[in-house]
Design an enzyme around this catalytic site. Structure first.
Site, PDB file in Angstrom:
ATOM      1  N   LYS A 127       7.736   7.970  -1.071  1.00  0.00           N
ATOM      2  CA  LYS A 127       6.268   7.603   0.366  1.00  0.00           C
ATOM      3  C   LYS A 127       5.965   9.116   0.695  1.00  0.00           C
ATOM      4  O   LYS A 127       4.706   9.617   0.578  1.00  0.00           O
ATOM      5  CB  LYS A 127       6.711   7.204   1.434  1.00  0.00           C
ATOM      6  CG  LYS A 127       7.151   5.520   0.825  1.00  0.00           C
ATOM      7  CD  LYS A 127       7.627   4.681   1.861  1.00  0.00           C
ATOM      8  CE  LYS A 127       7.786   3.074   1.343  1.00  0.00           C
ATOM      9  NZ  LYS A 127       8.801   1.834   2.305  1.00  0.00           N
ATOM     10  N   GLN A 143      11.567   1.919   7.680  1.00  0.00           N
ATOM     11  CA  GLN A 143      11.967   1.596   6.491  1.00  0.00           C
ATOM     12  C   GLN A 143      13.274   0.473   6.549  1.00  0.00           C
ATOM     13  O   GLN A 143      13.839   0.825   7.561  1.00  0.00           O
ATOM     14  CB  GLN A 143      12.764   2.839   5.735  1.00  0.00           C
ATOM     15  CG  GLN A 143      13.680   2.665   4.305  1.00  0.00           C
ATOM     16  CD  GLN A 143      12.105   2.623   3.586  1.00  0.00           C
ATOM     17  OE1 GLN A 143      11.382   2.870   3.197  1.00  0.00           O
ATOM     18  NE2 GLN A 143      12.462   1.541   2.308  1.00  0.00           N
ATOM     19  N   ASP A 185       2.075  -1.274   7.122  1.00  0.00           N
ATOM     20  CA  ASP A 185       3.194  -1.802   6.101  1.00  0.00           C
ATOM     21  C   ASP A 185       2.130  -3.807   6.459  1.00  0.00           C
ATOM     22  O   ASP A 185       3.126  -4.526   5.925  1.00  0.00           O
ATOM     23  CB  ASP A 185       4.237  -2.107   7.042  1.00  0.00           C
ATOM     24  CG  ASP A 185       5.794  -1.140   5.774  1.00  0.00           C
ATOM     25  OD1 ASP A 185       5.306  -1.581   4.501  1.00  0.00           O
ATOM     26  OD2 ASP A 185       6.162  -0.971   5.966  1.00  0.00           O
TER      27      ASP A 185
END
Ligand code: NDP
Length: 291
Positions: A53, A97, A120
């Site tokens: 990422k 995460q 997200d």
């Protein structure tokens, strides 16, 4: 025999498009988009994902920062860091995460990320907007799936779409996005009776189960479009999807490979969402807090 939907090439296009968008935003006096990824503990897969990422973000001109916290971090400590990031005007996207260590409740943590920075798309406000068909941030993997279908000009209106899996991050949101595009959607899960016969009806199959090649090739209707979200590592080290690729490819009109299908698209859509977050922050001007 099915044509392969190349996620790697399409993801490169999306990243380049985001890179141009970042340059244009900065050029017009806007901020450089900033993404902070919070990683807690030492899960080896998370380390690899976060590195991916960061690298992709930097390639598109996004300022990416990793906050790596020890395995022993408490829920309170993590929430305090999220509050700090929520208030930081240089941070437009915040991503936690998963998985988190067991002393931390992931729902409490994901609910704490500011909805405006929730790239997200997991915050309940953003899930609610998605359900209503006015998403602020589409969750990255389902967003990537839709982008692939659009790039291949798959017409979804009136089609039978079968989603195998009902997780919050893939199955449910992808089903909603397919519904928004007027597909007739069936969501299957571990209690579904006679999965094979449900999948055999499908014009479009999206598999998000996490079981190697569970969707058999002979379940695929001739000419169906097959999107395989699964990423499973076999004991041999080989990566396979949730669909029996070789056999399914014989029957499908379009099929995504694993690796090189949905996986790269997920990261590309994270960059897309981060750019959107920065654009929205710029358009809204500085908040009282940041002025
Ligand atoms: P989850 O484990 O959260 O969900 C799996 C779903 O599959 C559940 O809804 C479960 O049903 C269902 N399921 C399990 N067994 C069966 C069965 N025998 N028949 C029918 N349905 C079944 O997984 P995720 O959605 O998080 O991930 C799915 C896969 O996608 C994984 O391989 C993961 O690695 C991959 N993935 C890939 C991404 C990418 O970027 N390409 C991103 C995210 C995930 P129930 O709800 O009843 O338990």
């Amino acid at each position: 025999m099915g044509e392969i939907l190349d996620g790697k090439a399409l993801a490169a296009e999306v990243r380049a498009e985001v890179g141009r968008g970042v340059a244009a935003l900065v050029e017009s006096g806007g901020p450089r988009p900033g993404l902070t990824v919070v990683r807690v503990g030492n899960d080896p897969a998370s380390e690899v994902y976060v590195r991916g990422k960061r690298t992709a973000s930097e390639g598109a001109g996004i300022a990416a920062v990793e906050r790596h916290l020890p395995e022993t971090t408490t829920e309170g400590e993590l929430l305090a860091i999220l509050d700090e990031l929520n208030a930081d005007p240089a941070v437009h996207g915040v991503l936690v995460q998963l998985p988190l260590p067991e002393q931390i409740r992931s729902t409490v943590v994901l609910d704490r990320v500011s909805p405006a920075k929730d790239v997200d798309g997991f915050h309940p406000d953003n899930v609610g907007l998605l359900v209503q068909g006015r998403a602020r941030f589409k969750p990255c993997t389902p967003h990537g799936v839709m982008r692939m279908l659009d790039a291949a000009k798959v017409d979804l209106a009136g089609k039978e779409a079968v989603v195998v899996g009902r997780s919050e991050i893939v199955g449910k949101p992808v089903a909603l996005l397919l519904l928004e595009r007027h597909a007739t959607v069936t969501i299957c899960h571990s209690r579904t009776r006679d999965l094979a016969s449900v999948v055999r009806r499908a014009d479009v199959v999206v598999a998000a189960v996490g079981r190697p090649e569970m969707v058999r090739g002979d379940w695929i209707r001739d000419g169906a479009v097959v999107v395989d979200v699964g990423i499973n590592r076999l004991p041999t080290g080989k990566l396979v999807g949730d669909v029996e690729f070789a056999a399914a490819k014989e029957r499908a009109s379009l099929i995504t490979p694993v690796p090189g299908g949905v996986g790269p698209m997920t990261i590309a859509m994270l960059l897309f969402n981060t750019l959107e977050a920065a654009r929205a922050a710029h358009a809204g001007g500085p908040s009282e807090k940041t002025r």
